[in-house]
Design a protein around this motif. Structure first.
Motif, short mmCIF file in Angstrom:
data_model
loop_
_atom_site.label_atom_id
_atom_site.label_comp_id
_atom_site.label_asym_id
_atom_site.label_seq_id
_atom_site.Cartn_x
_atom_site.Cartn_y
_atom_site.Cartn_z
N GLN A 31 0.98 -1.61 0.19
CA GLN A 31 -0.48 0.06 0.06
C GLN A 31 0.23 0.87 0.15
O GLN A 31 0.67 2.15 -1.00
N ASP A 32 1.70 1.13 0.87
CA ASP A 32 3.15 2.30 0.72
C ASP A 32 3.61 2.34 -0.52
O ASP A 32 3.25 3.96 -1.13
N GLN A 35 0.84 4.19 -3.10
CA GLN A 35 0.87 5.78 -2.52
C GLN A 35 2.04 6.40 -2.56
O GLN A 35 1.51 6.95 -3.88
N ALA A 38 1.49 6.52 -6.45
CA ALA A 38 0.83 7.57 -6.95
C ALA A 38 0.76 9.04 -6.55
O ALA A 38 0.38 9.61 -7.94
N ALA A 39 1.05 9.06 -5.57
CA ALA A 39 1.96 10.23 -5.03
C ALA A 39 3.32 11.77 -5.87
O ALA A 39 3.07 12.65 -6.26
#
Length: 88
Positions: A31-32, A35, A38-39
């Motif tokens: 998940q990290d 993210q 995506a960031a």
């Protein structure tokens, strides 16, 4: 006999807890990573500024300069806002 049964249950419970923790760490790491991907900022294509945009930008920079000269903005704040407006 009950001592051996208790030891066996404790061993199984320890293994189950360890497996659950390992899977959770892997899921959180995934998940990290998702993210973080995506960031990541995607640069926007540079468009040629129109005459209206240029005039607005000059007006905003003049206002910032006036606020700095009046003592409302510090030099650091002025520089930060100028860079934000100019996109640098």
């Amino acid at each position: 006999m009950s001592l051996l049964r208790t030891a066996a249950r404790a061993s199984v419970a320890t293994r189950v807890v360890g497996n659950v923790q390992r899977r959770q760490r892997q899921q959180w790491a995934a998940q990290d990573a998702a993210q973080a991907a995506a960031a990541a900022p995607v640069p926007a294509p540079a468009a040629a500024p129109s005459a209206v945009d240029t005039q607005q930008l000059i007006g905003q920079l003049q206002q910032l300069g006036q606020l700095r000269d009046a003592g409302v903005l510090t030099e650091a704040e002025f520089t930060a806002q100028k860079q934000r407006l100019l996109g640098t």
